[in-house]
Design a protein around this motif. Structure first.
Motif, PDB file in Angstrom:
ATOM      1  N   THR A   1       0.823  -1.205   0.000  1.00 37.10           N
ATOM      2  CA  THR A   1       0.000   0.000   0.000  1.00 37.10           C
ATOM      3  C   THR A   1       0.860   1.259   0.000  1.00 37.10           C
ATOM      4  N   THR A   2       0.389   2.282  -0.691  1.00 33.98           N
ATOM      5  CA  THR A   2       1.151   3.533  -0.759  1.00 33.98           C
ATOM      6  C   THR A   2       0.592   4.591   0.171  1.00 33.98           C
ATOM      7  N   HIS A   3      -0.510   4.311   0.818  1.00 34.47           N
ATOM      8  CA  HIS A   3      -1.132   5.305   1.685  1.00 34.47           C
ATOM      9  C   HIS A   3      -0.816   5.054   3.161  1.00 34.47           C
ATOM     10  N   PHE A   4      -0.060   4.031   3.474  1.00 28.85           N
ATOM     11  CA  PHE A   4       0.460   3.725   4.811  1.00 28.85           C
ATOM     12  C   PHE A   4      -0.616   3.444   5.859  1.00 28.85           C
ATOM     13  N   GLU A   5      -1.825   3.103   5.423  1.00 26.35           N
ATOM     14  CA  GLU A   5      -2.875   2.782   6.387  1.00 26.35           C
ATOM     15  C   GLU A   5      -2.482   1.580   7.237  1.00 26.35           C
ATOM     16  N   THR A   6      -1.945   0.550   6.606  1.00 25.44           N
ATOM     17  CA  THR A   6      -1.577  -0.645   7.371  1.00 25.44           C
ATOM     18  C   THR A   6      -0.397  -0.362   8.295  1.00 25.44           C
ATOM     19  N   THR A   7       0.486   0.546   7.900  1.00 24.95           N
ATOM     20  CA  THR A   7       1.601   0.934   8.763  1.00 24.95           C
ATOM     21  C   THR A   7       1.072   1.660   9.997  1.00 24.95           C
ATOM     22  N   CYS A   8       0.103   2.535   9.811  1.00 23.69           N
ATOM     23  CA  CYS A   8      -0.511   3.235  10.944  1.00 23.69           C
ATOM     24  C   CYS A   8      -1.199   2.243  11.873  1.00 23.69           C
ATOM     25  N   ASP A   9      -1.878   1.255  11.307  1.00 26.58           N
ATOM     26  CA  ASP A   9      -2.515   0.218  12.125  1.00 26.58           C
ATOM     27  C   ASP A   9      -1.466  -0.542  12.929  1.00 26.58           C
ATOM     28  N   ASP A  10      -0.315  -0.814  12.312  1.00 28.88           N
ATOM     29  CA  ASP A  10       0.768  -1.520  12.993  1.00 28.88           C
ATOM     30  C   ASP A  10       1.306  -0.683  14.158  1.00 28.88           C
TER      31      ASP A  10
END
Length: 115
Positions: free
Chosen positions: A77-86
């Motif tokens: 993903t390029t919007h970093f939503e999953t990174t924020c969830d992490d």
């Protein structure tokens, strides 16, 4: 899903009239480059192309015993939503509670006097 992020001289990362595009996806077949072909066709002509495949890594334990909290690797993903969830997940594992965004708003109001 195929993600495309394109940047240019407007971002001070490429020469005038040139663009840098990042195309990514989660590999699902034995032909990963073929999986992103529809996005590459939209970007043609392509002067140079670099292809790399990275494994998705996850921590082996929650970190509560060792107190070493490790994040997952970035995904496609390029919007970093999953990174924020992490990041929110790591916070919860470290503190035992969810991050309170409302509390941050209250602190901002106390400091800056904003509503």
């Amino acid at each position: 899903d195929i993600y495309v992020c394109m940047i240019s001289s407007a971002h001070n990362v490429a020469a005038q009239g040139k663009y840098i595009a990042i195309v990514s996806t989660t590999v699902e077949t034995k032909e990963p480059e073929k999986e992103i072909r529809p996005a590459l066709e939209l970007l043609e002509p392509i002067e140079q192309k670099f292809v790399s495949i990275s494994d998705l890594l996850v921590p082996k334990d929650l970190g509560t015993e060792s107190q070493i909290f490790i994040s997952r690797t970035y995904d496609a993903t390029t919007h970093f939503e999953t990174t924020c969830d992490d990041i929110k997940d790591i916070y919860k594992r470290m503190t035992g509670s969810e991050f309170d965004f409302e509390e941050m708003k209250r602190k901002k109001n106390d400091i800056y006097g904003e509503d």
